[in-house]
Design an enzyme around this catalytic site. Structure first.
Site, PDB file in Angstrom:
ATOM      1  N   ASP A 182       0.838  -1.196   0.000  1.00 58.87           N
ATOM      2  CA  ASP A 182       0.000   0.000   0.000  1.00 58.87           C
ATOM      3  C   ASP A 182       0.877   1.253   0.000  1.00 58.87           C
ATOM      4  O   ASP A 182       1.592   1.519   0.965  1.00 58.87           O
ATOM      5  CB  ASP A 182      -0.916  -0.015   1.228  1.00 58.87           C
ATOM      6  CG  ASP A 182      -1.987   1.059   1.167  1.00 58.87           C
ATOM      7  OD1 ASP A 182      -1.924   1.933   0.275  1.00 58.87           O
ATOM      8  OD2 ASP A 182      -2.902   1.022   2.019  1.00 58.87           O
ATOM      9  N   TYR A 231      -1.449  18.807  -3.231  1.00 62.36           N
ATOM     10  CA  TYR A 231      -1.020  18.022  -4.387  1.00 62.36           C
ATOM     11  C   TYR A 231       0.237  18.624  -5.001  1.00 62.36           C
ATOM     12  O   TYR A 231       1.215  17.910  -5.283  1.00 62.36           O
ATOM     13  CB  TYR A 231      -2.141  17.962  -5.419  1.00 62.36           C
ATOM     14  CG  TYR A 231      -1.793  17.184  -6.661  1.00 62.36           C
ATOM     15  CD1 TYR A 231      -1.741  15.796  -6.634  1.00 62.36           C
ATOM     16  CD2 TYR A 231      -1.510  17.835  -7.858  1.00 62.36           C
ATOM     17  CE1 TYR A 231      -1.412  15.073  -7.783  1.00 62.36           C
ATOM     18  CE2 TYR A 231      -1.188  17.123  -9.003  1.00 62.36           C
ATOM     19  CZ  TYR A 231      -1.145  15.748  -8.967  1.00 62.36           C
ATOM     20  OH  TYR A 231      -0.824  15.036 -10.105  1.00 62.36           O
ATOM     21  N   ALA A 234       2.442  20.545  -3.582  1.00 61.08           N
ATOM     22  CA  ALA A 234       3.574  20.367  -2.669  1.00 61.08           C
ATOM     23  C   ALA A 234       4.175  18.974  -2.814  1.00 61.08           C
ATOM     24  O   ALA A 234       5.402  18.805  -2.822  1.00 61.08           O
ATOM     25  CB  ALA A 234       3.128  20.603  -1.230  1.00 61.08           C
ATOM     26  N   LYS A 238       4.116  17.135  -5.463  1.00 64.81           N
ATOM     27  CA  LYS A 238       4.764  17.030  -6.770  1.00 64.81           C
ATOM     28  C   LYS A 238       6.015  17.909  -6.865  1.00 64.81           C
ATOM     29  O   LYS A 238       6.981  17.541  -7.546  1.00 64.81           O
ATOM     30  CB  LYS A 238       3.766  17.392  -7.872  1.00 64.81           C
ATOM     31  CG  LYS A 238       2.649  16.369  -8.046  1.00 64.81           C
ATOM     32  CD  LYS A 238       3.191  15.001  -8.450  1.00 64.81           C
ATOM     33  CE  LYS A 238       2.093  14.033  -8.842  1.00 64.81           C
ATOM     34  NZ  LYS A 238       2.623  12.744  -9.325  1.00 64.81           N
TER      35      LYS A 238
END
Length: 229
Positions: free
Chosen positions: A54, A144, A146, A148
């Protein structure tokens, strides 16, 4: 025959890449978050191997993999899986931040660490599917973006660290691509989704395979892809 470990092969860009590599006879090892998903991937890609762990729990990946058979050789590690949860900084909870950072950044770092011995031995390739949000951030995209932006930093550092070992590192920054994730993003934005307005996942897959197939005298470091319509 090259061996590729791929996350996110269940849909979108990851599925397109996995299909292309599988069709040309390469050995693909498809990551799945659980046994049920692994069974689906094995059925979709006959002969492919699966690896269960996971990404939302990166600290448990090493333990999960210790109970499975890992490939002895890894020619490429393709980080394509990702999650997105839009929201204003004033509204996003620590849970939303942690989930996106874990899946989009910490898990790729941990997977890379775990497979570095095989990648070094094969003089392999680590490829990160980033995002336009990894280069700039808009309102409601903070968590998101941050994750990336952090992924870009991870790739840049890894490239410098592993250059002497012959490991190539590529970041691909697609613009909006017609995937199930994009459909969910539009839903979060409250916008109508028209897949024909965005990049076809096959076009991104072509870019990825081009990077993987370059002769050893060249390396693609950063590739930006934008919708052509």
């Amino acid at each position: 025959m090259a061996t590729h470990v791929i996350t996110g092969a269940g849909s979108g860009i990851g599925a397109a890449v996995a299909r292309r590599l599988h069709a040309r006879g390469d050995d693909v090892v498809l990551h799945a978050r659980d046994a049920g998903r692994a069974k689906q991937l094995a059925a979709a890609f006959p002969g492919a191997r699966t690896l269960v762990g996971d990404l939302a729990e990166p600290s448990r990946l090493s333990w999960a993999f210790s109970h499975q058979s890992l490939p002895d050789r890894v020619d490429s590690l393709l980080h394509i899986a990702g999650v997105i949860d839009l929201g204003a900084v004033g509204d996003l909870t620590p849970k939303a931040w942690r989930h996106q950072l874990d899946v989009n950044l910490v898990a790729p770092a941990e997977l890379t660490r775990l497979f570095l011995p095989q990648l070094r031995a094969a003089r392999g390739h680590v490829l990160f599917v980033n995002s336009g949000a990894g280069l700039r951030a808009a309102a409601d995209w903070s968590a998101y973006a941050a994750s990336k932006h952090g992924l870009k930093a991870l790739a840049d550092s890894l490239r410098h660290e592993e250059h002497g070992n012959g490991v190539r590192v590529t970041s691909v920054y697609p613009g909006r691509t017609a995937t199930p994730m994009q459909a969910r993003t539009h839903q979060q934005e409250g916008k109508e989704y028209d897949p024909t307005a965005w990049i076809d996942p096959e076009s991104v897959a072509t870019t990825i395979l081009t990077a993987l197939d370059l002769p050893r005298d060249a390396e693609m470091n950063d590739v930006t892809i934008r919708p052509g319509r």
